[in-house]
Design an enzyme around this catalytic site. Sequence first.
Site, short mmCIF file in Angstrom:
data_model
loop_
_atom_site.label_atom_id
_atom_site.label_comp_id
_atom_site.label_asym_id
_atom_site.label_seq_id
_atom_site.Cartn_x
_atom_site.Cartn_y
_atom_site.Cartn_z
N SER A 1 0.82 -1.21 0.00
CA SER A 1 0.00 0.00 0.00
C SER A 1 0.86 1.26 0.00
CB SER A 1 -0.96 -0.05 1.19
OG SER A 1 -2.01 0.87 1.03
N ASP B 1 -10.23 -5.62 -4.07
CA ASP B 1 -9.58 -4.53 -3.33
C ASP B 1 -10.30 -3.22 -3.58
OD1 ASP B 1 -7.80 -2.72 -2.13
OD2 ASP B 1 -6.09 -4.00 -2.63
N HIS C 1 -7.74 -5.76 0.06
CA HIS C 1 -6.55 -5.02 0.47
C HIS C 1 -5.82 -5.66 1.65
CE1 HIS C 1 -4.28 -1.34 -0.18
NE2 HIS C 1 -4.23 -1.13 1.13
#
Length: 407
Positions: A176, A347, A380
């Site tokens: 991320s 995600d 995610h």
Amino acid sequence: MTYFRGFSTAVATVVLVVLGGCCGGGHGVVDVPTEELGICSSGVTIHGYKCQEIQVQTKDGYILSVQRILEGRYRSDNGVKKQPVIIQHGVLVDGMTWLLNSPEQNLPLILADKGYDVWIANTRGTRFSRHHTSLDPSSPAFWDWSWDELVTYDLPAVFDHVSQETGHKIHYIGHSLGTLILIASLAEGKLVEQLQSVAFLSPIAYLSHMTTVIGAVAARSLLPQVVTKALGVEEFNPKGKAVGNFLKSLCIRPRVDCYDLLSAFTGKNCCLNSSTVELFLKNEPQSTSTKNMVHLSQIVRYGVLAKFNYGRMDYNLRHYGRINPPLYDLSKIPRDIPIFISYGGRDALSDLRDVGHLLEILKSHDVDKLTVQYIENYAHADFIMGINANNDVYKYVTAFITKHGSV
């Protein structure tokens, strides 16, 4: 307000996953206050690994906590220097998030057992990186930074230290926000000579199409002209009253569903252990700067990857010599750097269209230096807290860095 109870617990979980590396989970978490022990003691040595706590100073005076896992439990290389791997977490968490699963399920210890020299980085503002040569965390000046400074100062400081200590080029793995700051670094020609390979998990370079309504509302609420006045703080502390009230205010907005906040932000994760959120909240969240959260929100609002926009022409002129902040030109990423990208079909933050935009920019990359993995049922948080991540993701990451290891 007691932040980790009832509604506030859910809010805490939400803010941790916004644009950042979320939880870890499963097994092996020591049930003690990690603030008292440090990451080596609370997440590494309890499993029989040797671990060093190291401090690295940035050129602008921040003192960063870094953990080094030099060897695995079973492997001996007879003095041969091992290839170093830097592992970088996302926003609002620290390096402990990589270590919340059992040794067989968490990436740093898997890599250590496979013979790599593992370095876990912790960005400024997190619990063990709250020191500076002259500034105190109670000072607003301590929090006057965004992810621009992570690109300019934090990553180079850690890379320089690891390079000096090991004499090897470096493999880098980020999740991320940990992907964003390396992507931006490469776009500016930074760290290129020190890199051996790069692995991006749930990459974030663009965020215009993220499918979380509450995330979009949050991003559009974080404006540089008003946010510090509204929150009354320069430190964005998820445990604090000001940030808690801010998040509560988002949940009363139309079309914002705060019932299942984890899924609302990350997407519907496929492979989470039922106890992971509870275990995660024993170790996290971490502070970042309010300015950093504003900067992340600007990616959502403007649809480009640029330096921090102060929201006023005179401020931008003062900092950049131009009305609009400079863009990070991703087309300048060197074509011959080995890059591994893994992303998920569910995600809500690293959306398929935004990842597609990044891949389109990388279409001229050397074909034998770019590996792309798509996992349809991953969201995610699955990439670092999924119980199947070892088999689904990590074995391919380790195969990739082995393939592109030092000659």
